[in-house]
Design a protein around this motif. Structure first.
Motif, PDB file in Angstrom:
ATOM      1  N   ALA A 142       0.826  -1.166   0.069  1.00  0.00           N
ATOM      2  CA  ALA A 142       0.037   0.086  -0.050  1.00  0.00           C
ATOM      3  C   ALA A 142       1.031   1.321   0.037  1.00  0.00           C
ATOM      4  O   ALA A 142       0.847   2.193  -0.756  1.00  0.00           O
ATOM      5  CB  ALA A 142      -0.982  -0.060   1.249  1.00  0.00           C
ATOM      6  N   ARG A 143       1.889   1.206   0.783  1.00  0.00           N
ATOM      7  CA  ARG A 143       2.877   2.457   0.864  1.00  0.00           C
ATOM      8  C   ARG A 143       3.289   2.551  -0.579  1.00  0.00           C
ATOM      9  O   ARG A 143       3.591   3.783  -1.002  1.00  0.00           O
ATOM     10  CB  ARG A 143       3.727   1.970   1.967  1.00  0.00           C
ATOM     11  N   HIS A 144       4.127   1.454  -1.078  1.00  0.00           N
ATOM     12  CA  HIS A 144       4.365   1.861  -2.485  1.00  0.00           C
ATOM     13  C   HIS A 144       3.720   2.123  -3.589  1.00  0.00           C
ATOM     14  O   HIS A 144       4.255   3.182  -4.688  1.00  0.00           O
ATOM     15  CB  HIS A 144       5.206   0.327  -2.768  1.00  0.00           C
ATOM     16  N   LEU A 145       2.381   1.904  -3.166  1.00  0.00           N
ATOM     17  CA  LEU A 145       1.252   2.247  -4.322  1.00  0.00           C
ATOM     18  C   LEU A 145       0.601   3.505  -3.865  1.00  0.00           C
ATOM     19  O   LEU A 145      -0.147   4.066  -4.639  1.00  0.00           O
ATOM     20  CB  LEU A 145       0.154   1.377  -4.568  1.00  0.00           C
ATOM     21  N   ASP A 146       1.084   4.126  -2.727  1.00  0.00           N
ATOM     22  CA  ASP A 146       0.798   5.485  -2.153  1.00  0.00           C
ATOM     23  C   ASP A 146      -1.041   5.410  -1.971  1.00  0.00           C
ATOM     24  O   ASP A 146      -1.585   6.227  -2.275  1.00  0.00           O
ATOM     25  CB  ASP A 146       0.911   6.671  -3.422  1.00  0.00           C
ATOM     26  N   ILE A 147      -1.218   4.158  -1.336  1.00  0.00           N
ATOM     27  CA  ILE A 147      -2.612   4.036  -0.801  1.00  0.00           C
ATOM     28  C   ILE A 147      -2.715   4.105   0.384  1.00  0.00           C
ATOM     29  O   ILE A 147      -1.572   3.352   1.374  1.00  0.00           O
ATOM     30  CB  ILE A 147      -3.222   2.721  -1.537  1.00  0.00           C
ATOM     31  N   ASP A 148      -3.789   4.815   1.352  1.00  0.00           N
ATOM     32  CA  ASP A 148      -3.949   4.597   2.594  1.00  0.00           C
ATOM     33  C   ASP A 148      -4.447   3.008   2.898  1.00  0.00           C
ATOM     34  O   ASP A 148      -5.847   2.831   2.558  1.00  0.00           O
ATOM     35  CB  ASP A 148      -4.643   5.632   3.289  1.00  0.00           C
ATOM     36  N   PRO A 149      -3.840   2.202   3.776  1.00  0.00           N
ATOM     37  CA  PRO A 149      -4.515   0.854   3.749  1.00  0.00           C
ATOM     38  C   PRO A 149      -5.503   0.656   4.666  1.00  0.00           C
ATOM     39  O   PRO A 149      -6.709   0.183   4.442  1.00  0.00           O
ATOM     40  CB  PRO A 149      -3.437   0.134   4.202  1.00  0.00           C
ATOM     41  N   GLU A 150      -5.727   1.617   5.768  1.00  0.00           N
ATOM     42  CA  GLU A 150      -6.950   1.826   6.548  1.00  0.00           C
ATOM     43  C   GLU A 150      -8.131   2.476   5.568  1.00  0.00           C
ATOM     44  O   GLU A 150      -9.219   1.898   5.806  1.00  0.00           O
ATOM     45  CB  GLU A 150      -6.644   2.704   7.848  1.00  0.00           C
ATOM     46  N   ALA A 151      -7.899   3.443   4.867  1.00  0.00           N
ATOM     47  CA  ALA A 151      -8.855   3.982   3.958  1.00  0.00           C
ATOM     48  C   ALA A 151      -9.594   2.684   2.984  1.00  0.00           C
ATOM     49  O   ALA A 151     -10.547   2.771   2.907  1.00  0.00           O
ATOM     50  CB  ALA A 151      -8.577   5.172   3.387  1.00  0.00           C
ATOM     51  N   ALA A 152      -8.456   2.094   2.219  1.00  0.00           N
ATOM     52  CA  ALA A 152      -8.781   0.946   1.360  1.00  0.00           C
ATOM     53  C   ALA A 152      -9.930   0.001   2.173  1.00  0.00           C
ATOM     54  O   ALA A 152     -10.628  -0.399   1.583  1.00  0.00           O
ATOM     55  CB  ALA A 152      -7.374   0.738   0.679  1.00  0.00           C
TER      56      ALA A 152
END
Length: 269
Positions: free
Chosen positions: A210-220
């Motif tokens: 998620a960090r590498h893809l610039d995604i907030d894992p909590e939000a996802a």
């Protein structure tokens, strides 16, 4: 005067602080409120922060005011207990965050130019925070990452700290390879403790992806939870139209109804 303030609908923050002071009064206050301490209130603080995030995610602006009030109450609650213990005051809390905001924004409140991109500002922010940690004797790279954060959020923060000193995969494909490796290790685990450990490792690497893809894992994950709730609700509605419930159905039928709900959502989009 205090009763007038407590019942003043326009009393603002002073009113809220006086209400909390009265609730915590050891002689005339609420027994439950008097019995609380920092540790017992902390879970409510976390819960209220999540409810603020939930209202924002749902764009429930009518609810947001109330949720922000609930979160503000948590700060007032902790500060009242701190004042009772002689630790610090509400004004000191407000001054501390004010000082921090001024120090971390020299391009707004100081002599630095504000002609920066948001990315440059993030880098400057992290540099200033690193200097602050050095001043407070936080020597380790991972020092100061709060233990009370949601686990996925804390995983990302730990990984970001490690990445600053070069401990990171340079390519997303390498993270994906690690996910495959961890999934295989989970499949091979035989006892409950080992499975729990490998499952944790897999989640940790997923947070890294998620960090590498610039995604907030909590939000996802919140979005995935909402999607699941919405589509399962469609299953229940379809069955209810026939006078049935999920308990009267089977997996094959519910799976087909799930696919129908999914297709309907895509058609609407």
């Amino acid at each position: 005067m205090t009763d007038e303030l407590i019942h003043d609908p326009n009393g603002g923050l002073p009113r809220l602080r006086e209400i909390m002071r009265r609730l915590r009064d050891p002689e005339t206050g609420c027994p439950w409120d008097v019995a609380q301490d920092f540790a017992s209130i902390a879970p409510y603080t976390i819960e209220e922060a999540h409810e603020v995030a939930d209202a924002i995610a749902r764009e429930a602006w009518d609810e947001l005011k109330g949720e922000l009030g609930d979160l503000l109450l948590q700060s007032v609650y902790h500060t009242q207990m701190a004042e009772e213990a002689g630790l610090f005051t509400f004004d000191e809390v407000a001054n501390a965050i004010s000082d921090k905001m001024v120090a971390r924004h020299p391009h707004v409140f100081g002599d630095e130019s504000n002609a920066k991109t948001p990315e440059q500002q993030v880098q400057d922010w992290e540099r200033i925070k690193a200097a602050e940690r050095a001043e407070t004797a936080q020597k380790g790279v991972l020092d100061g990452v709060a233990l009370g954060l949601p686990a996925l959020t804390r995983a990302v923060k730990l990984q970001k700290r490690a990445a600053r000193v070069g401990f990171d995969w340079p390519e997303t494909d390498q993270v994906l390879d690690k996910i495959v490796e961890e999934a295989q290790e989970l499949r091979a685990a035989t006892d409950p403790d080992h499975r729990a450990e490998e499952f944790g490792d897999l989640l940790f690497v997923m947070a890294n992806l998620a960090r590498h893809l610039d995604i907030d894992p909590e939000a996802a994950l919140r979005a995935a939870n909402a999607k699941f709730t919405r589509r399962f609700g469609a299953i229940e509605a379809a069955l209810a139209a026939e006078g049935r419930s999920p308990a009267d159905s089977d997996l094959a039928e519910m799976d087909a109804l799930w696919d129908a709900a999914k297709a309907a959502e895509k058609a609407r989009a």
